[in-house]
Motif scaffolding. Structure first.
Motif, mmCIF file in Angstrom:
data_model
loop_
_atom_site.group_PDB
_atom_site.id
_atom_site.type_symbol
_atom_site.label_atom_id
_atom_site.label_comp_id
_atom_site.label_asym_id
_atom_site.label_seq_id
_atom_site.Cartn_x
_atom_site.Cartn_y
_atom_site.Cartn_z
ATOM 1 N N ALA A 38 0.667 -0.972 0.168
ATOM 2 C CA ALA A 38 -0.086 0.161 0.014
ATOM 3 C C ALA A 38 1.021 0.894 0.022
ATOM 4 O O ALA A 38 0.760 2.483 -0.407
ATOM 5 C CB ALA A 38 -0.579 -0.084 1.303
ATOM 6 N N TYR A 39 2.286 1.235 0.436
ATOM 7 C CA TYR A 39 2.906 2.124 0.660
ATOM 8 C C TYR A 39 3.704 2.475 -0.851
ATOM 9 O O TYR A 39 3.366 3.598 -1.251
ATOM 10 C CB TYR A 39 4.275 2.257 1.992
ATOM 11 C CG TYR A 39 5.237 3.011 1.329
ATOM 12 C CD1 TYR A 39 5.091 3.722 2.539
ATOM 13 C CD2 TYR A 39 6.166 2.754 0.560
ATOM 14 C CE1 TYR A 39 6.438 4.783 2.634
ATOM 15 C CE2 TYR A 39 7.500 3.195 0.454
ATOM 16 C CZ TYR A 39 7.421 4.647 1.843
ATOM 17 O OH TYR A 39 8.384 5.555 1.622
ATOM 18 N N GLU A 40 3.704 1.499 -1.218
ATOM 19 C CA GLU A 40 4.428 2.014 -2.564
ATOM 20 C C GLU A 40 3.574 2.506 -3.966
ATOM 21 O O GLU A 40 4.259 2.684 -4.812
ATOM 22 C CB GLU A 40 4.877 0.530 -2.853
ATOM 23 C CG GLU A 40 6.511 0.379 -1.851
ATOM 24 C CD GLU A 40 6.710 -1.087 -2.585
ATOM 25 O OE1 GLU A 40 6.302 -1.397 -3.248
ATOM 26 O OE2 GLU A 40 7.970 -1.264 -2.240
ATOM 27 N N ALA A 41 1.784 1.491 -3.368
ATOM 28 C CA ALA A 41 0.545 2.270 -4.542
ATOM 29 C C ALA A 41 0.402 3.865 -3.819
ATOM 30 O O ALA A 41 0.311 4.552 -5.043
ATOM 31 C CB ALA A 41 -0.283 1.663 -4.225
ATOM 32 N N GLY A 42 0.843 4.588 -3.166
ATOM 33 C CA GLY A 42 1.145 5.280 -2.807
ATOM 34 C C GLY A 42 -0.149 6.286 -2.927
ATOM 35 O O GLY A 42 -0.422 7.709 -3.005
ATOM 36 N N ASP A 43 -1.330 5.435 -2.471
ATOM 37 C CA ASP A 43 -3.097 6.303 -2.534
ATOM 38 C C ASP A 43 -3.421 6.280 -0.908
ATOM 39 O O ASP A 43 -2.930 6.653 -0.704
ATOM 40 C CB ASP A 43 -3.839 5.036 -2.942
ATOM 41 C CG ASP A 43 -5.797 5.549 -2.980
ATOM 42 O OD1 ASP A 43 -5.784 6.658 -2.955
ATOM 43 O OD2 ASP A 43 -5.998 4.307 -3.050
ATOM 44 N N GLU A 44 -2.930 8.532 -1.521
ATOM 45 C CA GLU A 44 -2.863 9.195 -0.707
ATOM 46 C C GLU A 44 -4.357 8.796 0.420
ATOM 47 O O GLU A 44 -4.821 9.861 1.706
ATOM 48 C CB GLU A 44 -2.825 10.321 -1.116
ATOM 49 C CG GLU A 44 -1.905 11.029 -1.307
ATOM 50 C CD GLU A 44 -1.291 12.439 -1.246
ATOM 51 O OE1 GLU A 44 -2.469 12.871 -0.845
ATOM 52 O OE2 GLU A 44 -0.787 12.749 -2.591
ATOM 53 N N SER A 45 -5.339 8.162 -0.348
ATOM 54 C CA SER A 45 -6.459 8.242 0.694
ATOM 55 C C SER A 45 -6.344 7.139 1.496
ATOM 56 O O SER A 45 -7.068 6.263 2.346
ATOM 57 C CB SER A 45 -7.628 7.576 -0.234
ATOM 58 O OG SER A 45 -7.401 6.263 -1.201
ATOM 59 N N THR A 46 -5.903 5.895 1.768
ATOM 60 C CA THR A 46 -4.819 4.948 2.774
ATOM 61 C C THR A 46 -3.934 5.509 4.045
ATOM 62 O O THR A 46 -2.919 6.266 2.879
ATOM 63 C CB THR A 46 -4.083 3.636 1.562
ATOM 64 O OG1 THR A 46 -2.834 4.239 1.286
ATOM 65 C CG2 THR A 46 -4.868 3.346 0.499
ATOM 66 N N VAL A 47 -3.283 4.885 4.618
ATOM 67 C CA VAL A 47 -3.145 5.908 5.551
ATOM 68 C C VAL A 47 -1.748 5.196 5.106
ATOM 69 O O VAL A 47 -0.505 5.900 5.704
ATOM 70 C CB VAL A 47 -3.473 4.876 6.958
ATOM 71 C CG1 VAL A 47 -2.016 5.070 7.922
ATOM 72 C CG2 VAL A 47 -4.575 5.314 8.365
ATOM 73 N N MET A 48 -0.822 4.145 5.046
ATOM 74 C CA MET A 48 -0.036 4.115 4.533
ATOM 75 C C MET A 48 0.384 4.647 3.272
ATOM 76 O O MET A 48 1.784 5.078 3.256
ATOM 77 C CB MET A 48 0.101 2.526 3.909
ATOM 78 C CG MET A 48 -0.366 1.484 4.829
ATOM 79 S SD MET A 48 1.010 2.136 5.942
ATOM 80 C CE MET A 48 0.199 1.789 7.499
ATOM 81 N N GLY A 49 0.023 4.895 2.716
ATOM 82 C CA GLY A 49 -0.269 6.116 1.211
ATOM 83 C C GLY A 49 0.249 7.764 2.058
ATOM 84 O O GLY A 49 1.310 8.150 1.475
ATOM 85 N N ARG A 50 -0.400 7.832 2.798
ATOM 86 C CA ARG A 50 -0.073 8.803 3.742
ATOM 87 C C ARG A 50 1.143 9.539 4.219
ATOM 88 O O ARG A 50 2.042 10.061 4.544
ATOM 89 C CB ARG A 50 -1.493 9.376 4.464
ATOM 90 C CG ARG A 50 -2.921 9.318 4.001
ATOM 91 C CD ARG A 50 -4.008 10.096 4.745
ATOM 92 N NE ARG A 50 -3.762 11.510 4.953
ATOM 93 C CZ ARG A 50 -3.803 11.839 6.323
ATOM 94 N NH1 ARG A 50 -4.504 10.811 6.938
ATOM 95 N NH2 ARG A 50 -3.843 13.128 6.748
ATOM 96 N N MET A 51 1.669 7.859 4.623
ATOM 97 C CA MET A 51 2.783 7.883 4.639
ATOM 98 C C MET A 51 4.062 7.458 4.396
ATOM 99 O O MET A 51 5.052 8.774 4.537
ATOM 100 C CB MET A 51 3.351 6.343 5.803
ATOM 101 C CG MET A 51 2.626 5.984 7.277
ATOM 102 S SD MET A 51 2.778 4.420 8.160
ATOM 103 C CE MET A 51 2.042 4.306 9.525
ATOM 104 N N ARG A 52 3.491 7.625 2.979
ATOM 105 C CA ARG A 52 4.745 7.472 2.489
ATOM 106 C C ARG A 52 4.882 9.463 1.520
ATOM 107 O O ARG A 52 5.861 10.266 2.075
ATOM 108 C CB ARG A 52 4.798 7.108 0.396
ATOM 109 C CG ARG A 52 5.612 7.184 0.012
ATOM 110 C CD ARG A 52 4.966 6.349 -1.662
ATOM 111 N NE ARG A 52 6.264 6.612 -2.282
ATOM 112 C CZ ARG A 52 6.328 5.565 -3.653
ATOM 113 N NH1 ARG A 52 5.687 5.036 -3.662
ATOM 114 N NH2 ARG A 52 7.559 5.971 -4.502
ATOM 115 N N VAL A 53 4.036 10.703 1.640
ATOM 116 C CA VAL A 53 3.568 11.581 1.599
ATOM 117 C C VAL A 53 4.291 12.080 2.720
ATOM 118 O O VAL A 53 4.785 13.300 2.652
ATOM 119 C CB VAL A 53 2.741 12.037 1.632
ATOM 120 C CG1 VAL A 53 2.265 13.393 1.339
ATOM 121 C CG2 VAL A 53 1.929 11.318 -0.092
ATOM 122 N N GLN A 54 4.308 11.614 3.531
ATOM 123 C CA GLN A 54 4.363 12.466 4.898
ATOM 124 C C GLN A 54 6.697 12.353 4.974
ATOM 125 O O GLN A 54 6.793 12.747 6.165
ATOM 126 C CB GLN A 54 4.026 11.706 6.268
ATOM 127 C CG GLN A 54 2.402 12.228 6.567
ATOM 128 C CD GLN A 54 2.654 13.931 6.731
ATOM 129 O OE1 GLN A 54 3.123 14.702 7.734
ATOM 130 N NE2 GLN A 54 1.468 14.067 6.257
#
Length: 388
Positions: A206-222
């Motif tokens: 989920a992190y690598e997908a980078g979807d900002e609607s997910t918590v993992m995606g938001r972690m990457r953005v942060q």
């Protein structure tokens, strides 16, 4: 929102003690006995035990008492989660990681996440209670807490059975720990790693997908690294899911047993706080002494282990009574204090509010209950409720 008035016999007040005794038949009586020996007591082979809320808060706010030394939570979780999760970090690195994670747990964001994930499950639960069905609130909470953590780590919407499976895996790991545990065995570490590696793989995808609607995606953005995201997902999985799932049935049981009226959100929040005090989601906290210091009037030295008996600190305030305010030193102590105050508290509170407000909008009563055995956090194995 109110349950049916309780006509239970005086033994109703013993249900919480029964849960603790079922979970920890030897350790719990010892912990409660230590409460009678004073605010701080040194126990050979155990450490310096803190039974006073003001002293406990002072320790939790003092950097000389750490989570990464011998006898601290690091001994339990570093072999499983690695050295860089909030559970076992201190100093600038801990502060930097915490600052990255905090925007992911704002009250507005987590309330929206919970509302989205639990909309349909709560609608179904509300309908079952409205029809007068008998509901096992423990099973319902496992499904809902599992669904929230699935969304948090990046699984998206999952069927009930998958949510139950995920909850059971987390419960299996957490239940390896007892109030007496200092570290996990090699076999337990291997089992825990297998479970958490699966969680980490889901989170990393989920992190690598980078979807900002997910918590993992938001972690990457942060700006969190993939390793930090994996570690955070494992920590949330271990600490958040079971805490919420075990608390809500105990909250509802307390309300029913005491005939407590819950009318409106402000009253609900007071009842939640008081139920958290009585149940104490984190009954014990550990710290390792890094420098010579005083714990109350007891001198400690580097390497000493400090055991904060949070349950004793909380129960010293008296029996369940939502009308009585908590003193400042006790406020949310069961979620920690200072730099290690639980970062997931807003998410836990959002889940608890959502479910409790739905259940307590009915005049519910407890039909049957059974205490769970062999668990770290005392809880019900089953709590069957119905509405009249």
């Amino acid at each position: 929102m109110s349950p049916a008035p309780s006509a239970a016999p005086p033994s109703r007040l013993d249900h919480e003690a029964r849960l603790y005794l079922a979970a920890h038949p030897l350790a719990y009586p010892l912990v409660r006995l230590l409460a009678r020996l004073g605010p701080v007591v040194r126990v050979p082979g155990l450490g310096v035990v803190v039974n006073d809320a003001a002293v406990a808060r002072a320790v939790l706010n003092d950097e000389r008492f750490r989570k990464d030394g011998p006898g601290s939570p690091a001994d339990l979780w570093t072999p499983v989660l690695g050295p860089s999760v909030l559970l076992n970090m201190e100093g600038p690195d801990h502060l930097a990681l915490r600052r990255k994670l905090m925007p992911l747990f704002t009250p507005a964001y987590v309330s929206g996440l919970v509302a989205d994930v639990l909309r349909e499950p709560l609608k179904a639960l509300d309908a079952r209670l409205a029809r007068g069905e008998t509901v096992d609130l423990v099973d319902a909470m496992r499904v809902m807490a599992g669904a929230v953590i699935c969304r948090t780590i990046g699984l998206g919407e999952v069927p009930e059975e998958r949510a139950r499976e995920l909850f059971a895996e987390g419960e299996r790991v957490v239940s390896m720990v007892s109030l007496r545990s200092r570290r996990l065995s090699d076999r337990q570490v291997a089992i825990a790693r297998r479970v958490l590696d699966r969680i980490g793989d889901i989170a990393q995808a989920a992190y690598e997908a980078g979807d900002e609607s997910t918590v993992m995606g938001r972690m990457r953005v942060q700006g969190l690294s993939a390793a930090e995201a994996r570690g955070a997902a494992g920590a949330f999985f271990l600490t958040g899911t079971e805490t919420v799932a075990t608390f809500v049935p105990r909250l509802v049981a307390l309300v029913c047993d005491h005939g407590t009226t819950v009318d409106g959100p402000d009253r609900l929040d007071r009842v939640i706080d008081e139920a958290m005090r009585v149940t104490t989601p984190t009954p014990v906290m550990l710290r390792s002494v890094a420098e010579p210091a005083l714990v109350g009037e007891v001198a400690v030295r580097p390497g000493d282990r400090v055991l904060i008996a949070t349950h004793n600190c909380a129960r010293a305030h008296g029996p369940f009574d939502p009308s009585r305010p908590h003193p400042p030193e006790l406020r949310h102590l069961w979620f920690g204090a200072g730099p290690h105050f639980c970062i997931g508290y807003p998410l836990a509170l959002a889940e608890i509010r959502a479910v409790a407000s739905t259940v307590l909008s009915h005049r519910v009563r407890v039909v049957r209950r059974r205490a769970a055995r062999g668990v770290l956090i005392p809880t019900y194995e089953h709590l069957w409720i119905t509405a009249s």
